[in-house]
Design a protein around this motif. Sequence first.
Motif: not given
Length: 192
Positions: A2-11, A37-40, A76-84
Amino acid sequence: MNPSNFEHAAFALLMQIAIGLVTGNWWVGAAAGAFFFLGREHAQFEKKLTNGGPVGNLNPFAGFQFWKWNLDSQLDLVFPVVATLAVAIAYEIGVQVTFYPLFALLVVLNILDVILTVRVLDKGGRELNPVMAAAMRAIGVKPALILFKAAVLIAGWNFLPGSAFSSHIVAGLCLLYAFVVWNNWRHDTGRA
């Protein structure tokens, strides 16, 4: 997804870019984005375990039961981890992002800003930039937006490429406009 997955990666990427540009260490930026995002997600799962009540009596590791998180929380955790990680690895192996691709991204972000600003204003929103708001009252919403964006982009195209910090300046502007576009998107979709 959903959009929050992409939002988290963007942030997470925005955090990484800010830290990377200041410190030159893109791994620290990746860690900051990922751990935020892990903490969140950890905190959200603790709240779920206590039905929204106080979490003081929980085992501190209870929130780290990834396999019990719902799929959305996991993504919501995987997307930011992979992107960064992708950005940090690209930096490590020497991938350089030059002025021109960053400037192209800036143009796209400005176009999205114009489209979303018009949509938000059509739905009753208001322009927060007082200079832009005055220009919109004077010549109209679309002409003010297009003229202002065109003038700034033309100035940037003509004066920035020769600077030693041109890529950094444009990356910072991309960061700023990514936030503006995200905020306008939130207001346009009713997520604000």
